[in-house]
Scaffold this motif. Structure first.
Motif, mmCIF file in Angstrom:
data_model
loop_
_atom_site.group_PDB
_atom_site.id
_atom_site.type_symbol
_atom_site.label_atom_id
_atom_site.label_comp_id
_atom_site.label_asym_id
_atom_site.label_seq_id
_atom_site.Cartn_x
_atom_site.Cartn_y
_atom_site.Cartn_z
ATOM 1 N N UNK A 160 10.823 4.838 7.869
ATOM 2 C CA UNK A 160 10.145 3.689 7.256
ATOM 3 C C UNK A 160 8.641 3.717 7.514
ATOM 4 N N UNK A 161 7.895 3.223 6.554
ATOM 5 C CA UNK A 161 6.444 3.272 6.681
ATOM 6 C C UNK A 161 5.940 2.428 7.846
ATOM 7 N N UNK A 221 7.137 2.501 10.721
ATOM 8 C CA UNK A 221 7.118 3.436 11.848
ATOM 9 C C UNK A 221 5.934 4.398 11.756
ATOM 10 N N UNK A 222 5.596 4.802 10.534
ATOM 11 C CA UNK A 222 4.430 5.672 10.341
ATOM 12 C C UNK A 222 3.173 4.972 10.857
ATOM 13 N N UNK A 223 3.010 3.719 10.468
ATOM 14 C CA UNK A 223 1.839 2.960 10.897
ATOM 15 C C UNK A 223 1.864 2.737 12.407
ATOM 16 N N UNK A 224 3.015 2.314 12.916
ATOM 17 C CA UNK A 224 3.160 2.045 14.350
ATOM 18 C C UNK A 224 2.805 3.286 15.170
ATOM 19 N N UNK A 225 3.422 4.404 14.823
ATOM 20 C CA UNK A 225 3.221 5.625 15.613
ATOM 21 C C UNK A 225 1.785 6.131 15.530
ATOM 22 N N UNK A 226 1.199 6.053 14.343
ATOM 23 C CA UNK A 226 -0.159 6.593 14.191
ATOM 24 C C UNK A 226 -1.187 5.714 14.903
ATOM 25 N N UNK A 227 -0.972 4.395 14.916
ATOM 26 C CA UNK A 227 -1.879 3.530 15.685
ATOM 27 C C UNK A 227 -1.671 3.759 17.185
ATOM 28 N N UNK A 228 -0.423 3.866 17.596
ATOM 29 C CA UNK A 228 -0.148 4.080 19.018
ATOM 30 C C UNK A 228 -0.781 5.388 19.509
ATOM 31 N N UNK A 229 -0.667 6.438 18.729
ATOM 32 C CA UNK A 229 -1.240 7.729 19.108
ATOM 33 C C UNK A 229 -2.769 7.665 19.122
ATOM 34 N N UNK A 234 6.961 1.830 0.729
ATOM 35 C CA UNK A 234 8.298 1.245 0.801
ATOM 36 C C UNK A 234 8.550 0.457 -0.485
ATOM 37 N N UNK A 235 9.814 0.360 -0.863
ATOM 38 C CA UNK A 235 10.149 -0.405 -2.065
ATOM 39 C C UNK A 235 9.661 -1.843 -1.975
ATOM 40 N N UNK A 236 9.716 -2.421 -0.772
ATOM 41 C CA UNK A 236 9.351 -3.821 -0.602
ATOM 42 C C UNK A 236 7.841 -4.048 -0.653
ATOM 43 N N UNK A 237 7.055 -2.999 -0.545
ATOM 44 C CA UNK A 237 5.601 -3.125 -0.553
ATOM 45 C C UNK A 237 4.996 -2.948 -1.932
ATOM 46 N N UNK A 238 5.419 -1.932 -2.627
ATOM 47 C CA UNK A 238 4.626 -1.347 -3.691
ATOM 48 C C UNK A 238 4.409 -2.258 -4.892
ATOM 49 N N UNK A 239 5.418 -3.052 -5.277
ATOM 50 C CA UNK A 239 5.271 -3.800 -6.522
ATOM 51 C C UNK A 239 4.192 -4.866 -6.421
ATOM 52 N N UNK A 240 3.964 -5.388 -5.229
ATOM 53 C CA UNK A 240 2.868 -6.348 -5.060
ATOM 54 C C UNK A 240 1.532 -5.698 -5.376
ATOM 55 N N UNK A 241 1.365 -4.445 -4.984
ATOM 56 C CA UNK A 241 0.133 -3.719 -5.298
ATOM 57 C C UNK A 241 0.065 -3.361 -6.775
ATOM 58 N N UNK A 242 1.194 -2.908 -7.331
ATOM 59 C CA UNK A 242 1.211 -2.488 -8.736
ATOM 60 C C UNK A 242 0.899 -3.655 -9.664
ATOM 61 N N UNK A 243 1.406 -4.812 -9.332
ATOM 62 C CA UNK A 243 1.168 -5.990 -10.175
ATOM 63 C C UNK A 243 -0.308 -6.344 -10.272
ATOM 64 N N UNK A 244 -1.091 -5.920 -9.310
ATOM 65 C CA UNK A 244 -2.521 -6.225 -9.304
ATOM 66 C C UNK A 244 -3.346 -5.192 -10.069
ATOM 67 N N UNK A 245 -2.731 -4.121 -10.566
ATOM 68 C CA UNK A 245 -3.477 -3.023 -11.186
ATOM 69 C C UNK A 245 -3.895 -3.304 -12.622
ATOM 70 N N UNK A 246 -3.261 -4.266 -13.282
ATOM 71 C CA UNK A 246 -3.712 -4.683 -14.593
ATOM 72 C C UNK A 246 -3.264 -3.820 -15.752
ATOM 73 N N UNK A 247 -2.209 -3.027 -15.572
ATOM 74 C CA UNK A 247 -1.698 -2.189 -16.657
ATOM 75 C C UNK A 247 -0.200 -1.986 -16.470
ATOM 76 N N UNK A 248 0.536 -1.785 -17.570
ATOM 77 C CA UNK A 248 1.978 -1.548 -17.460
ATOM 78 C C UNK A 248 2.281 -0.116 -17.024
ATOM 79 N N UNK A 249 3.297 0.021 -16.186
ATOM 80 C CA UNK A 249 3.725 1.343 -15.739
ATOM 81 C C UNK A 249 5.133 1.630 -16.234
ATOM 82 N N UNK A 250 5.317 2.858 -16.714
ATOM 83 C CA UNK A 250 6.635 3.294 -17.173
ATOM 84 C C UNK A 250 7.619 3.352 -16.018
#
Length: 222
Positions: free
Chosen positions: A60-61, A63-71, A121-137
């Motif tokens: 999960x992302x 963990x990526x963030x957690x580990x990279x900040x910890x390191x 992550x699936x739970x993250x991305x659509x919030x960002x995509x919705x702000x892009x101002x264009x439809x995605x296939x």
């Protein structure tokens, strides 16, 4: 140079389209503990460790963030706190696009289907995509692919889902290390590098260069 019309334009999201603000988050957390040269070193370490963390089996992302900040904290002599990593992770869905993105994307989307392949992550991305101002296939994530870019498995998943081949797409990204090197290795010949000054130019990988997404319609003669 004008590229032929592909079946799809495939995009990296964070950094290329969405204004990726990991460095700003790190500065908010640790800027009062480090002088500027040491803070700049922390930001470089944080970026390097994030790349290192995504090269193995999927996790999960958070963990990526957690580990990279910890390191990064360990390397720079700062006390690490779990809640700091959680704060950074939870910021990701709040990030919006670079200012040049909505108009350029919307113009291209009228003519060519747009696809995202993101280290998200699936739970993250659509919030960002919705702000892009264009439809995605389609929007594909590392969680779905069970692999992060730059691993080729992420690209293979996208091709399988789209039912197309590398020669059918133009891949657009601001990153060589996450995207264009792998795109080249897997056979994507048509690439667009968005030069957001994250990385130096690398002509070996073959691409059309644009300064930002406002230049993307011109790549396709639109």
């Amino acid at each position: 140079m004008t590229l032929l019309r592909p079946k799809y334009i495939t995009f990296d999201c964070y950094g290329t389209l969405t204004n990726f603000q990991m460095a700003e988050a790190a500065r908010d957390l640790y800027g009062n503990q480090l002088d500027e040269p040491r803070m700049a070193e922390f930001v470089r370490n944080f970026a390097a460790y994030r790349l290192d963390e995504v090269l193995g089996n999927w996790k999960p992302y958070a963990e990526v963030v957690h580990n990279s900040i910890e390191r990064s904290c360990k390397r720079n002599g700062i006390k690490f706190r779990d809640e700091d990593a959680r704060m950074v992770y939870e910021r990701v869905p709040t990030w919006g696009p670079h200012a040049d993105v909505p108009a350029g994307l919307a113009k291209v989307a009228k003519e060519i289907p747009l696809v995202i392949l993101s280290n998200a992550m699936n739970s993250q991305i659509m919030s960002n995509v919705e702000k892009l101002g264009a439809p995605f296939h389609a929007v594909y994530t590392a969680e779905q692919a069970q692999a992060y870019k730059p691993r080729l498995q992420a690209f293979e998943y996208m091709f399988d889902m789209l039912g197309c081949a590398p020669e059918d797409v133009v891949h657009c990204s601001s990153s060589f290390r996450y995207d264009h090197m792998s795109a080249n290795d897997i056979g994507i010949k048509n690439k667009v590098w968005v030069n957001r000054r994250h990385e130096p130019a690398n002509p070996f990988y073959g691409y059309v260069e644009i300064p930002d997404i406002s230049g993307l319609p011109g790549v396709f003669g639109l």
